[in-house]
Scaffold this motif. Sequence first.
Motif, PDB file in Angstrom:
ATOM      1  N   VAL A 198       0.050   9.026  -1.414  1.00  0.00           N
ATOM      2  CA  VAL A 198      -0.420   8.459  -0.155  1.00  0.00           C
ATOM      3  C   VAL A 198       0.290   7.149   0.155  1.00  0.00           C
ATOM      4  O   VAL A 198       0.713   6.895   1.286  1.00  0.00           O
ATOM      5  N   GLY A 199       0.448   6.304  -0.863  1.00  0.00           N
ATOM      6  CA  GLY A 199       1.107   5.018  -0.642  1.00  0.00           C
ATOM      7  C   GLY A 199       2.540   5.170  -0.180  1.00  0.00           C
ATOM      8  O   GLY A 199       2.985   4.495   0.756  1.00  0.00           O
ATOM      9  N   SER A 200       3.306   6.038  -0.828  1.00  0.00           N
ATOM     10  CA  SER A 200       4.697   6.249  -0.439  1.00  0.00           C
ATOM     11  C   SER A 200       4.792   6.846   0.959  1.00  0.00           C
ATOM     12  O   SER A 200       5.703   6.509   1.730  1.00  0.00           O
ATOM     13  N   LEU A 201       3.837   7.716   1.299  1.00  0.00           N
ATOM     14  CA  LEU A 201       3.830   8.292   2.643  1.00  0.00           C
ATOM     15  C   LEU A 201       3.589   7.209   3.691  1.00  0.00           C
ATOM     16  O   LEU A 201       4.277   7.160   4.720  1.00  0.00           O
ATOM     17  N   LEU A 202       2.612   6.331   3.446  1.00  0.00           N
ATOM     18  CA  LEU A 202       2.327   5.259   4.397  1.00  0.00           C
ATOM     19  C   LEU A 202       3.512   4.310   4.537  1.00  0.00           C
ATOM     20  O   LEU A 202       3.852   3.876   5.641  1.00  0.00           O
ATOM     21  N   MET A 203       4.152   3.988   3.409  1.00  0.00           N
ATOM     22  CA  MET A 203       5.289   3.077   3.459  1.00  0.00           C
ATOM     23  C   MET A 203       6.458   3.684   4.219  1.00  0.00           C
ATOM     24  O   MET A 203       7.061   3.027   5.079  1.00  0.00           O
ATOM     25  N   SER A 204       6.793   4.934   3.917  1.00  0.00           N
ATOM     26  CA  SER A 204       7.916   5.578   4.602  1.00  0.00           C
ATOM     27  C   SER A 204       7.620   5.754   6.091  1.00  0.00           C
ATOM     28  O   SER A 204       8.497   5.557   6.938  1.00  0.00           O
ATOM     29  N   THR A 215       1.217   1.828  19.898  1.00  0.00           N
ATOM     30  CA  THR A 215       0.824   3.221  20.114  1.00  0.00           C
ATOM     31  C   THR A 215       1.839   4.175  19.488  1.00  0.00           C
ATOM     32  O   THR A 215       1.472   5.195  18.896  1.00  0.00           O
ATOM     33  N   LEU A 216       3.114   3.840  19.619  1.00  0.00           N
ATOM     34  CA  LEU A 216       4.155   4.654  18.983  1.00  0.00           C
ATOM     35  C   LEU A 216       4.005   4.654  17.464  1.00  0.00           C
ATOM     36  O   LEU A 216       4.132   5.706  16.815  1.00  0.00           O
ATOM     37  N   LEU A 217       3.736   3.474  16.897  1.00  0.00           N
ATOM     38  CA  LEU A 217       3.536   3.403  15.455  1.00  0.00           C
ATOM     39  C   LEU A 217       2.342   4.252  15.023  1.00  0.00           C
ATOM     40  O   LEU A 217       2.399   4.959  14.010  1.00  0.00           O
ATOM     41  N   ALA A 218       1.257   4.182  15.797  1.00  0.00           N
ATOM     42  CA  ALA A 218       0.080   4.988  15.473  1.00  0.00           C
ATOM     43  C   ALA A 218       0.378   6.475  15.604  1.00  0.00           C
ATOM     44  O   ALA A 218      -0.109   7.296  14.812  1.00  0.00           O
ATOM     45  N   ALA A 219       1.182   6.844  16.614  1.00  0.00           N
ATOM     46  CA  ALA A 219       1.538   8.252  16.799  1.00  0.00           C
ATOM     47  C   ALA A 219       2.387   8.761  15.632  1.00  0.00           C
ATOM     48  O   ALA A 219       2.173   9.874  15.131  1.00  0.00           O
ATOM     49  N   VAL A 220       3.344   7.944  15.195  1.00  0.00           N
ATOM     50  CA  VAL A 220       4.173   8.338  14.046  1.00  0.00           C
ATOM     51  C   VAL A 220       3.309   8.503  12.803  1.00  0.00           C
ATOM     52  O   VAL A 220       3.455   9.470  12.040  1.00  0.00           O
ATOM     53  N   LEU A 221       2.376   7.565  12.606  1.00  0.00           N
ATOM     54  CA  LEU A 221       1.489   7.662  11.453  1.00  0.00           C
ATOM     55  C   LEU A 221       0.601   8.905  11.551  1.00  0.00           C
ATOM     56  O   LEU A 221       0.396   9.622  10.564  1.00  0.00           O
ATOM     57  N   GLY A 222       0.080   9.169  12.754  1.00  0.00           N
ATOM     58  CA  GLY A 222      -0.779  10.338  12.924  1.00  0.00           C
ATOM     59  C   GLY A 222      -0.044  11.638  12.674  1.00  0.00           C
ATOM     60  O   GLY A 222      -0.570  12.541  11.998  1.00  0.00           O
ATOM     61  N   ILE A 223       1.182  11.744  13.202  1.00  0.00           N
ATOM     62  CA  ILE A 223       1.960  12.964  12.986  1.00  0.00           C
ATOM     63  C   ILE A 223       2.268  13.152  11.505  1.00  0.00           C
ATOM     64  O   ILE A 223       2.189  14.263  10.963  1.00  0.00           O
ATOM     65  N   SER A 224       2.609  12.039  10.849  1.00  0.00           N
ATOM     66  CA  SER A 224       2.918  12.127   9.423  1.00  0.00           C
ATOM     67  C   SER A 224       1.703  12.566   8.612  1.00  0.00           C
ATOM     68  O   SER A 224       1.807  13.414   7.715  1.00  0.00           O
ATOM     69  N   LEU A 225       0.532  12.019   8.936  1.00  0.00           N
ATOM     70  CA  LEU A 225      -0.674  12.397   8.191  1.00  0.00           C
ATOM     71  C   LEU A 225      -1.097  13.828   8.489  1.00  0.00           C
ATOM     72  O   LEU A 225      -1.574  14.540   7.589  1.00  0.00           O
ATOM     73  N   LEU A 226      -0.936  14.255   9.745  1.00  0.00           N
ATOM     74  CA  LEU A 226      -1.287  15.632  10.078  1.00  0.00           C
ATOM     75  C   LEU A 226      -0.395  16.631   9.353  1.00  0.00           C
ATOM     76  O   LEU A 226      -0.815  17.751   9.051  1.00  0.00           O
ATOM     77  N   HIS A 232       0.655  16.143   6.411  1.00  0.00           N
ATOM     78  CA  HIS A 232       0.287  16.047   4.994  1.00  0.00           C
ATOM     79  C   HIS A 232      -1.241  16.022   4.909  1.00  0.00           C
ATOM     80  O   HIS A 232      -1.850  14.941   4.787  1.00  0.00           O
ATOM     81  N   PRO A 233      -1.888  17.173   4.992  1.00  0.00           N
ATOM     82  CA  PRO A 233      -3.359  17.215   5.043  1.00  0.00           C
ATOM     83  C   PRO A 233      -4.034  16.555   3.844  1.00  0.00           C
ATOM     84  O   PRO A 233      -5.094  15.939   3.992  1.00  0.00           O
ATOM     85  N   PHE A 234      -3.445  16.662   2.667  1.00  0.00           N
ATOM     86  CA  PHE A 234      -4.065  16.051   1.484  1.00  0.00           C
ATOM     87  C   PHE A 234      -4.160  14.537   1.649  1.00  0.00           C
ATOM     88  O   PHE A 234      -5.208  13.929   1.353  1.00  0.00           O
ATOM     89  N   SER A 235      -3.085  13.922   2.113  1.00  0.00           N
ATOM     90  CA  SER A 235      -3.098  12.473   2.305  1.00  0.00           C
ATOM     91  C   SER A 235      -4.093  12.079   3.392  1.00  0.00           C
ATOM     92  O   SER A 235      -4.794  11.060   3.275  1.00  0.00           O
ATOM     93  N   LEU A 236      -4.176  12.870   4.452  1.00  0.00           N
ATOM     94  CA  LEU A 236      -5.108  12.576   5.536  1.00  0.00           C
ATOM     95  C   LEU A 236      -6.553  12.641   5.040  1.00  0.00           C
ATOM     96  O   LEU A 236      -7.358  11.729   5.302  1.00  0.00           O
TER      97      LEU A 236
END
Length: 215
Positions: free
Chosen positions: A150-156, A81-92, A94-98
């Motif tokens: 998008v790839g670099s964002l997901l990896m980081s 859940t923490l991993l999903a939250a970090v991913l969600g915050i990061s995507l929010l 960065h609207p283009f990547s989302l």
Amino acid sequence: MSSPPTLPISNHAPSQPSSIATPAFRAFVGRLSDSLRRASARRRAWSELADYTAFSRPDSVSEAASRVRKNFSYFRVNYLTLLAAVLGISLLSHPFSLITLLSLLAAWLFLYLFRPSDQPVVVLGRTFSDRETLGILIVLTVVVIFLTSVGSLLMSTALVGLAIVCVHGAFRVPEDLFLDDQDPIGSGSGLFSFIGGAASSAAVAAAPSVIISRV
């Protein structure tokens, strides 16, 4: 006495739904929802995760690794859940990547996975076969993941989330945790199985059309 009027009888049998995508998609969503509910039931209390009295510095790297393994087995759903939250915050943030990822996901779902087998993809008058559609989606996925930001964002984001989990697992003393009733890591239960289970359900629902038109 006149006979009652005869009601017209139609010789047309009720049309059967030709789309296999709707039941397949419903099976996928149902399986996904059920797996998420079961995983949520296995979630530990967040107060237990953040109990500061249970934190101490490990004496060695091997002890830290042992703590991470035990804590991950116990707090598995919380960590995911923490991993999903970090991913969600990061995507929010960065609207283009989302938007790009959501568009890519929608393309896979509605242009290939859950598309009715009797409805080919037609773009600007050009009809694409299943093989052509699959090839285009694969190329598009590779371009989006590896040739854009998008790839670099997901990896980081994944590295940041894993770092948080590892630091917490290494400093959280697991002696007060009841690990005997835990399923072994990778047992295929809970949150780890929802993808495979949901995909299996969708595949079973879509099997007739797949066998006929996509073999």
